[in-house]
Design a protein around this motif. Structure first.
Motif, PDB file in Angstrom:
ATOM      1  N   GLY A  26       0.806  -1.214   0.000  1.00 32.39           N
ATOM      2  CA  GLY A  26       0.000   0.000   0.000  1.00 32.39           C
ATOM      3  C   GLY A  26       0.842   1.266   0.000  1.00 32.39           C
ATOM      4  O   GLY A  26       0.425   2.291   0.536  1.00 32.39           O
ATOM      5  N   LEU A  27       2.033   1.184  -0.603  1.00 41.23           N
ATOM      6  CA  LEU A  27       2.950   2.320  -0.636  1.00 41.23           C
ATOM      7  C   LEU A  27       3.197   2.777  -2.064  1.00 41.23           C
ATOM      8  O   LEU A  27       3.073   1.991  -2.998  1.00 41.23           O
ATOM      9  N   SER A  28       3.581   4.021  -2.206  1.00 45.65           N
ATOM     10  CA  SER A  28       4.064   4.494  -3.496  1.00 45.65           C
ATOM     11  C   SER A  28       5.467   3.933  -3.688  1.00 45.65           C
ATOM     12  O   SER A  28       6.120   3.492  -2.724  1.00 45.65           O
ATOM     13  N   ILE A  29       5.951   3.958  -4.924  1.00 48.73           N
ATOM     14  CA  ILE A  29       7.321   3.502  -5.183  1.00 48.73           C
ATOM     15  C   ILE A  29       8.310   4.324  -4.353  1.00 48.73           C
ATOM     16  O   ILE A  29       9.236   3.780  -3.749  1.00 48.73           O
ATOM     17  N   GLY A  30       8.131   5.636  -4.318  1.00 44.39           N
ATOM     18  CA  GLY A  30       9.031   6.503  -3.553  1.00 44.39           C
ATOM     19  C   GLY A  30       9.043   6.157  -2.074  1.00 44.39           C
ATOM     20  O   GLY A  30      10.108   6.078  -1.453  1.00 44.39           O
ATOM     21  N   ASP A  31       7.859   5.932  -1.491  1.00 47.86           N
ATOM     22  CA  ASP A  31       7.788   5.577  -0.073  1.00 47.86           C
ATOM     23  C   ASP A  31       8.392   4.201   0.178  1.00 47.86           C
ATOM     24  O   ASP A  31       9.053   3.978   1.194  1.00 47.86           O
ATOM     25  N   TYR A  32       8.167   3.277  -0.755  1.00 46.96           N
ATOM     26  CA  TYR A  32       8.739   1.937  -0.615  1.00 46.96           C
ATOM     27  C   TYR A  32      10.270   2.001  -0.645  1.00 46.96           C
ATOM     28  O   TYR A  32      10.941   1.416   0.206  1.00 46.96           O
ATOM     29  N   LEU A  33      10.822   2.732  -1.608  1.00 45.61           N
ATOM     30  CA  LEU A  33      12.278   2.859  -1.694  1.00 45.61           C
ATOM     31  C   LEU A  33      12.848   3.576  -0.474  1.00 45.61           C
ATOM     32  O   LEU A  33      13.905   3.198   0.045  1.00 45.61           O
ATOM     33  N   ALA A  34      12.137   4.590   0.016  1.00 45.72           N
ATOM     34  CA  ALA A  34      12.588   5.298   1.215  1.00 45.72           C
ATOM     35  C   ALA A  34      12.634   4.340   2.401  1.00 45.72           C
ATOM     36  O   ALA A  34      13.588   4.359   3.189  1.00 45.72           O
ATOM     37  N   ARG A  35      11.622   3.477   2.509  1.00 43.40           N
ATOM     38  CA  ARG A  35      11.594   2.500   3.602  1.00 43.40           C
ATOM     39  C   ARG A  35      12.779   1.532   3.495  1.00 43.40           C
ATOM     40  O   ARG A  35      13.424   1.224   4.497  1.00 43.40           O
ATOM     41  N   VAL A  37      15.694   2.044   2.100  1.00 39.59           N
ATOM     42  CA  VAL A  37      16.934   2.755   2.434  1.00 39.59           C
ATOM     43  C   VAL A  37      17.027   2.973   3.943  1.00 39.59           C
ATOM     44  O   VAL A  37      18.082   2.752   4.556  1.00 39.59           O
ATOM     45  N   GLN A  38      15.937   3.391   4.572  1.00 43.30           N
ATOM     46  CA  GLN A  38      15.953   3.618   6.019  1.00 43.30           C
ATOM     47  C   GLN A  38      16.228   2.320   6.774  1.00 43.30           C
ATOM     48  O   GLN A  38      17.001   2.302   7.740  1.00 43.30           O
ATOM     49  N   ASP A  39      15.594   1.223   6.352  1.00 43.24           N
ATOM     50  CA  ASP A  39      15.832  -0.074   6.997  1.00 43.24           C
ATOM     51  C   ASP A  39      17.287  -0.496   6.843  1.00 43.24           C
ATOM     52  O   ASP A  39      17.900  -1.002   7.779  1.00 43.24           O
ATOM     53  N   ASP A  40      17.837  -0.281   5.656  1.00 40.55           N
ATOM     54  CA  ASP A  40      19.227  -0.651   5.403  1.00 40.55           C
ATOM     55  C   ASP A  40      20.166   0.204   6.245  1.00 40.55           C
ATOM     56  O   ASP A  40      21.089  -0.308   6.884  1.00 40.55           O
ATOM     57  N   ALA A  41      19.944   1.507   6.249  1.00 34.57           N
ATOM     58  CA  ALA A  41      20.822   2.429   6.971  1.00 34.57           C
ATOM     59  C   ALA A  41      20.751   2.214   8.482  1.00 34.57           C
ATOM     60  O   ALA A  41      21.750   2.389   9.187  1.00 34.57           O
ATOM     61  N   SER A  42      19.610   1.802   8.992  1.00 39.15           N
ATOM     62  CA  SER A  42      19.455   1.605  10.435  1.00 39.15           C
ATOM     63  C   SER A  42      19.995   0.253  10.890  1.00 39.15           C
ATOM     64  O   SER A  42      20.103  -0.002  12.080  1.00 39.15           O
ATOM     65  N   GLY A  43      20.307  -0.610   9.935  1.00 33.18           N
ATOM     66  CA  GLY A  43      20.781  -1.941  10.285  1.00 33.18           C
ATOM     67  C   GLY A  43      19.656  -2.934  10.485  1.00 33.18           C
ATOM     68  O   GLY A  43      19.896  -4.099  10.787  1.00 33.18           O
ATOM     69  N   LEU A  44      18.406  -2.501  10.319  1.00 32.00           N
ATOM     70  CA  LEU A  44      17.260  -3.381  10.523  1.00 32.00           C
ATOM     71  C   LEU A  44      17.317  -4.592   9.608  1.00 32.00           C
ATOM     72  O   LEU A  44      17.097  -5.723  10.044  1.00 32.00           O
TER      73      LEU A  44
END
Length: 79
Positions: A26-35, A37-44
C-alpha cells in the motif's frame, strides 16, 4: 520534510518487482524505496537476516525431517 527527486535505472524485472511489492504494501514507489533505504541504513535489514539465519541454524533438523518426509514416495513403507 522537503522531498528530492532521484532517478535510477534498473532492469525491467526489478522495476516490476518494486512496483508489485510497493502495491502489496500500500505504498508508493518513492515511499517503498525510502523505507528500504531507512531499513538498510538503520541496520534493521542486517539484523533481520541474522535472526533468520540463526533460526534456520537452530532448527535445521526440523526442516530436514520435514523435507525427508515429503520425499518418501506414497505407499512406500518399511517391511
Amino acid at each position: 520534510m522537503a522531498k528530492t527527486q532521484l532517478g535510477a535505472r534498473v532492469d525491467e524485472d526489478v522495476a516490476e518487482l518494486a512496483k508489485k511489492r510497493a502495491s502489496d504494501l500500500g505504498l508508493s514507489i518513492g515511499d517503498y524505496l525510502a523505507r528500504l533505504v531507512q531499513d538498510d541504513a538503520s541496520g534493521l535489514r542486517a539484523r533481520a537476516v541474522d535472526a533468520a539465519a540463526r533460526f534456520l541454524s537452530e532448527h535445521q533438523d526440523v526442516f530436514d525431517e520435514a523435507e525427508d518426509a515429503q520425499q518418501t514416495p506414497r505407499g512406500a513403507r518399511a517391511a
